[in-house]
Design an enzyme around this catalytic site. Structure first.
Site, PDB file in Angstrom:
ATOM      1  N   CYS A  13       0.942  -1.192  -0.117  1.00  0.00           N
ATOM      2  CA  CYS A  13       0.127   0.010  -0.032  1.00  0.00           C
ATOM      3  C   CYS A  13       0.884   1.444   0.048  1.00  0.00           C
ATOM      4  O   CYS A  13       0.179   2.522  -0.305  1.00  0.00           O
ATOM      5  CB  CYS A  13      -0.928   0.091   1.448  1.00  0.00           C
ATOM      6  SG  CYS A  13      -2.220  -1.268   0.940  1.00  0.00           S
ATOM      7  N   ALA A  43     -17.738   9.696  -0.923  1.00  0.00           N
ATOM      8  CA  ALA A  43     -17.588   9.647   0.658  1.00  0.00           C
ATOM      9  C   ALA A  43     -16.361   9.255   1.231  1.00  0.00           C
ATOM     10  O   ALA A  43     -16.085   8.970   2.382  1.00  0.00           O
ATOM     11  CB  ALA A  43     -18.566   8.478   1.266  1.00  0.00           C
ATOM     12  N   ASP A  46     -14.255   2.888   2.393  1.00  0.00           N
ATOM     13  CA  ASP A  46     -13.591   1.882   1.829  1.00  0.00           C
ATOM     14  C   ASP A  46     -14.008   0.850   1.033  1.00  0.00           C
ATOM     15  O   ASP A  46     -13.417   0.276   0.120  1.00  0.00           O
ATOM     16  CB  ASP A  46     -13.224   0.776   3.257  1.00  0.00           C
ATOM     17  CG  ASP A  46     -12.845   1.559   4.265  1.00  0.00           C
ATOM     18  OD1 ASP A  46     -11.644   2.262   3.929  1.00  0.00           O
ATOM     19  OD2 ASP A  46     -13.013   1.402   5.348  1.00  0.00           O
ATOM     20  N   SER A 135      -5.752 -10.971 -16.515  1.00  0.00           N
ATOM     21  CA  SER A 135      -4.278 -10.948 -16.402  1.00  0.00           C
ATOM     22  C   SER A 135      -3.839 -10.041 -17.827  1.00  0.00           C
ATOM     23  O   SER A 135      -4.404 -10.282 -18.675  1.00  0.00           O
ATOM     24  CB  SER A 135      -3.624 -12.117 -16.253  1.00  0.00           C
ATOM     25  OG  SER A 135      -4.179 -13.023 -17.338  1.00  0.00           O
ATOM     26  N   ASP A 221     -10.135   0.497   7.694  1.00  0.00           N
ATOM     27  CA  ASP A 221      -9.031  -0.205   7.813  1.00  0.00           C
ATOM     28  C   ASP A 221      -7.943   0.778   7.498  1.00  0.00           C
ATOM     29  O   ASP A 221      -8.046   1.747   6.576  1.00  0.00           O
ATOM     30  CB  ASP A 221      -8.930  -1.416   7.116  1.00  0.00           C
ATOM     31  CG  ASP A 221      -9.236  -1.594   5.638  1.00  0.00           C
ATOM     32  OD1 ASP A 221      -9.575  -0.226   5.188  1.00  0.00           O
ATOM     33  OD2 ASP A 221      -8.792  -2.037   4.832  1.00  0.00           O
TER      34      ASP A 221
END
Length: 340
Positions: A13, A43, A46, A135, A221
């Site tokens: 991340c 908003a 998540d 992919s 999270d």
């Protein structure tokens, strides 16, 4: 044989576009009005939530990134756990997932097989179904999931609805980004790396399951924007959050590395973004860095009434022993975030 890390300039991340830059881009997007869209990208939450009927909504999210570890199976587990986390942080249950794969044509396919196998293991652990994916060839390997889940539209955990008087709980330790940076620089010890990998691979499913028995005011999270930027999103304009720096759980070696100024570019982006929004007081530099540090597959950060916060914490600690009460929610103060 080429390694995963040798093909990547960043990973996890920490590779995310910074919150400041991202908000500028999204500000030019049109607003999509639909009464069934309960939570959209406006908003900064998540995941998206779309209502199907009175009792059922779907929660949908997507997340992928480049490796932060060399072991393909571990990378797959981490990336999948990270993608599934957004469903848990909204209060939902994952139903099915689709693989997202970018892979260099020059690399051996055995490593890709390990990545996909690691991801499949976490999808199975979540009780969800892998349905396929997409992919492409790319210069750097990347992997993640598009996840769809089910949620009760009356029990959505939003990321920006804390209530003054609530207490704040963090379920996993901080310091992932710093430890991974030390690993890239060949400065991290094995104990720190294993602690970070174990944390990243652990699903937030188990903490979320404990939370469903309690009233949750808000939840998110902790990922690439770090604790403080996610806390800023949670505070919104209606509250201020106090963070107890002495109560924060973190990987001990990460504090040492931060004190030695082993910091990341993503953490600096987070620090720059938070200028004017956080009062750090006399918090030591190393602790500041832990709060700005980008987390990969980080813990849940939640707001709950003080009357049940200790009981909730005890329940979460059965599955996440390092979880702590790390702050409280106040009426708006001079700064949205106060670190004390």
């Amino acid at each position: 044989m080429m390694s995963l890390l040798s093909n990547c300039t960043s990973g996890g991340c920490g590779a995310k576009i910074g919150p400041g830059e991202l908000s500028k881009v999204l500000s030019g997007m049109p607003v999509f009005g639909n009464p069934n869209l309960l939570v959209g990208f406006d908003a900064s939450d998540d995941a998206a939530v779309y209502q199907i009927n009175q009792d059922t909504a779907i929660v949908s999210t997507v997340d992928f990134f480049s490796p932060m570890v060399d072991d393909g199976r571990s990378f797959g587990r981490i990336a999948a756990a990270n993608a599934l986390s957004d469903v848990y942080s909204m209060g939902g249950t994952p139903l099915f997932a689709l693989n997202l794969v970018c892979y260099p044509e020059r690399m051996e396919l055995d490593a890709l097989g390990e990545i996909l196998l690691g991801g499949a293991e976490k999808i199975q652990e979540a009780g969800a179904v892998l349905c396929g994916g997409h992919s492409i060839y790319d210069k750097e390997p990347k992997y993640g999931l598009a996840v769809t889940g089910r949620i009760d539209p009356k029990q959505i955990w939003r990321n920006n609805t804390p209530v003054p008087g609530d207490q704040l709980i963090l379920t996993k330790p901080l310091g992932i980004g710093i430890v991974m940076a030390a690993l890239r620089g060949e400065m991290a010890d094995d104990q720190a790396v294993q602690a970070a990998i174990s944390s990243m691979q652990r699903l937030n499913k188990y903490a979320a399951e404990k939370m469903h028995s309690f009233p949750i005011s808000a939840c998110t999270d902790i990922t690439g924007f770090g604790l403080l930027a996610h806390a800023r999103e949670m505070a919104g304009d209606a509250t201020s959050l106090v963070i107890y720096s002495s109560e924060l759980p973190y990987i001990p070696q990460a504090y040492t590395y931060a004190g030695d100024f082993l910091i990341t570019a993503a953490a600096q982006r987070n620090r720059n973004h938070m200028q004017g929004f956080v009062d750090l007081g006399d918090t030591p530099f190393a602790l500041q860095e832990l709060m700005f540090d980008p987390q990969t597959s980080g813990g849940l950060f939640l707001s709950a009434p003080k009357s049940c916060a200790q009981e909730l914490l005890s329940a979460i600690q059965e599955v996440e022993p390092q979880a702590r009460i790390v702050g409280e929610v106040l009426q708006p103060q001079n700064s949205p975030i106060l670190v004390r």
